[in-house]
Design an enzyme around this catalytic site. Structure first.
Site, mmCIF file in Angstrom:
data_model
loop_
_atom_site.group_PDB
_atom_site.id
_atom_site.type_symbol
_atom_site.label_atom_id
_atom_site.label_comp_id
_atom_site.label_asym_id
_atom_site.label_seq_id
_atom_site.Cartn_x
_atom_site.Cartn_y
_atom_site.Cartn_z
ATOM 1 N N SER A 1 -6.551 21.070 -15.865
ATOM 2 C CA SER A 1 -7.956 21.413 -16.175
ATOM 3 C C SER A 1 -8.295 21.037 -17.611
ATOM 4 C CB SER A 1 -8.237 22.899 -15.899
ATOM 5 O OG SER A 1 -7.266 23.756 -16.451
ATOM 6 N N GLY B 1 -2.944 23.413 -19.435
ATOM 7 C CA GLY B 1 -2.111 22.734 -20.419
ATOM 8 C C GLY B 1 -1.770 21.336 -19.938
ATOM 9 N N SER C 1 0.309 17.984 -18.695
ATOM 10 C CA SER C 1 1.359 17.744 -17.716
ATOM 11 C C SER C 1 2.706 17.937 -18.405
ATOM 12 C CB SER C 1 1.247 16.312 -17.174
ATOM 13 O OG SER C 1 2.270 16.039 -16.256
ATOM 14 N N ALA C 2 3.630 18.635 -17.748
ATOM 15 C CA ALA C 2 4.970 18.934 -18.275
ATOM 16 C C ALA C 2 4.949 19.979 -19.384
ATOM 17 C CB ALA C 2 5.683 17.671 -18.758
ATOM 18 N N SER C 3 3.861 20.740 -19.474
ATOM 19 C CA SER C 3 3.812 21.818 -20.466
ATOM 20 C C SER C 3 4.593 23.041 -19.999
ATOM 21 C CB SER C 3 2.361 22.219 -20.757
ATOM 22 O OG SER C 3 1.743 22.738 -19.591
ATOM 23 N N GLY C 4 4.815 23.131 -18.686
ATOM 24 C CA GLY C 4 5.528 24.279 -18.143
ATOM 25 C C GLY C 4 4.663 25.202 -17.308
#
Length: 210
Positions: free
Chosen positions: A107, A32, A34-37
């Site tokens: 990724s 996911g 960046s900062a998606s968790g």
């Protein structure tokens, strides 16, 4: 590629190792923006598997790996490809050992993730089947990721300080058919982890909870 090398097989097959450890080795691949968790979910997943299910799990985090194994790589498309190739190989080794490998990497390229899956599907030496690969899409709108932005990376990318930043100046190719799809802006971390563990339970990958 070197030609003067020989594969040295273990005295244990993966099946025997699974039986002795009473757990199935596999890879849970979180992908996911960046900062998606991803990292937050991965940390809690590792914790719950060990604490609540007595399942040996180990987390491979994108930032952490770049401090060591992949410290020679940058963020060009070529380096991103190599970053994921190495992690795919390492994750498979962990999974083959009987561990639940949890990877949390952006990724961004679908082809790299497909290659990681295909690598796990190839049986290890002497085995008939490959290793389970569970793709988890930690989905969040880029606007929400920017609002979170704990490292200030999106701001720097918008300003042109960071080049080839996924979601801004470089693409993110969403998974087509992930095993688990988590909309992290709509569920809590605990709910997200439960979704993953429920899937692993449904597939019979985890020992039954006592």
């Amino acid at each position: 590629m070197a030609t003067n090398i020989t594969y040295h097989a273990s005295a244990l097959t993966h099946t025997e190792r699974t039986t002795l450890l009473n757990q199935q080795g596999l890879t849970v691949w979180l992908t996911g923006l960046s900062a998606s968790g991803k990292s937050t979910i991965a940390v809690e997943l590792e914790h719950q598997l060990l604490r609540d299910r007595s399942v040996y799990a180990y987390r491979l985090d994108g930032d952490n790996v770049r401090f060591g194994l992949n410290k020679d790589l940058g963020f060009s498309e070529k380096d991103r490809n190599e970053n994921i190739r190495r992690i795919s190989e390492v994750a498979k080794l962990f999974a083959d050992s009987g561990c639940v490998a949890i990877t949390s990497f952006i990724s961004p390229y679908r082809a790299d993730r497909d290659t990681a899956r295909a690598l796990h599907e190839v049986p290890t030496h002497g085995e008939k089947e490959g290793l389970p690969f569970v793709e988890v899409f930690v989905d969040v709108p880029v606007e929400v990721a920017e609002q979170r932005d704990p490292k200030g990376l999106y701001k720097k990318a918008r300003e042109g300080v960071i080049k080839e930043f996924t979601g801004i100046s470089a693409p993110y190719e969403e998974p087509v058919k992930p095993e688990v799809h988590i909309r992290s802006h709509e569920v809590s971390v605990q709910e997200a982890v439960k979704m993953i563990i429920d899937y692993l339970d449904q597939k019979g990958y985890l020992p039954k909870k006592e």
